[in-house]
Design an enzyme around this catalytic site. Structure first.
Site, PDB file in Angstrom:
ATOM      1  N   ASP A 148       0.810  -1.104   0.172  1.00  0.00           N
ATOM      2  CA  ASP A 148       0.182   0.118   0.052  1.00  0.00           C
ATOM      3  C   ASP A 148       0.814   1.320  -0.017  1.00  0.00           C
ATOM      4  OD1 ASP A 148      -2.461   1.188  -0.210  1.00  0.00           O
ATOM      5  OD2 ASP A 148      -2.728   1.541   2.011  1.00  0.00           O
ATOM      6  N   TYR A 184      -0.080  10.084  -8.938  1.00  0.00           N
ATOM      7  CA  TYR A 184       0.434  11.137  -8.691  1.00  0.00           C
ATOM      8  C   TYR A 184       1.762  11.657  -9.419  1.00  0.00           C
ATOM      9  CZ  TYR A 184      -3.247  11.443  -5.156  1.00  0.00           C
ATOM     10  OH  TYR A 184      -4.590  11.415  -4.663  1.00  0.00           O
TER      11      TYR A 184
END
Length: 205
Positions: free
Chosen positions: A73, A158
């Site tokens: 994660d 991103y």
């Protein structure tokens, strides 16, 4: 002799390619949960930290398999936003995995913030469950700044907004070769590679 399998919990093709690339010199077969017939297995990522989510994903998959299982994660933590989007990075704009909307929301949130205050860091937490159900967790981070517009064609997450410290290009502009050496996930995977080498008995070079 068959290679030992390492099953990835992610279905994200960008992550799969990145992880396979970084672990390619290990004598193991890296496959996804789809490859072992568990592509429909979804885990609700309701943890309050990256670590909680990665461990939950790894353990859930490992319960159904006898292979090594790896789950990760990751998140982007912007300092002036008190760490947002953080653990909610992939659904920052409300829709899971919509990179374009997430980037637009971040740019809008930071629209009046000058460059010197746009510091941020990517963090990755990787959880491995061995065939013997032992849990091992490693972490990696990469610091940088958030730009004022998207730059680069490799628009994964991103990456088009994040310029790592020491560089004047975003992750999306730098390309996979450089990113796979300096990114948060690369650093965490580098640590995990050492762990896996020990597990499978490969001599550390």
């Amino acid at each position: 002799m068959n290679k030992r399998k390492l099953v990835l919990s992610t279905g994200n093709k960008h992550k799969v390619e990145e992880i396979k690339n970084i672990l390619k010199d290990l004598p193991i077969e890296v496959v996804t949960k789809h490859d072992v017939g568990l592509g429909d297995l979804e885990v609700v990522e309701d943890g309050n930290t990256l670590e909680e989510n990665s461990i939950k994903k790894a353990k859930t998959l490992a319960e159904k398999l006898d292979y090594m299982v790896l789950a990760d994660d990751s998140g982007l933590f912007v300092d002036i936003l008190n760490g947002e989007p953080g653990v909610y990075s992939s659904r920052y704009a409300g829709e899971e995995g919509n990179d374009k909307k997430n980037n637009q929301k971040l740019l809008e949130t930071l629209k009046d913030v000058p460059l010197e205050n746009r510091t941020a860091k990517f963090e990755a937490v990787i959880a491995l469950v061995t065939e013997d159900k032992e849990l091992i967790v490693v972490k990696g981070q990469c610091k940088g700044t958030i730009g004022f517009k998207e730059e680069g064609n490799n628009d994964f997450g991103y990456d088009p907004l994040f310029t790592p410290n020491g560089y004047n290009k975003t992750f999306a502009e730098l390309g996979e070769d450089i990113k796979n050496k300096i990114s948060h996930r690369a650093k965490a995977l580098d640590e995990m590679k050492k762990v896996i080498k020990e597990i499978i008995g490969v001599r550390l070079v």
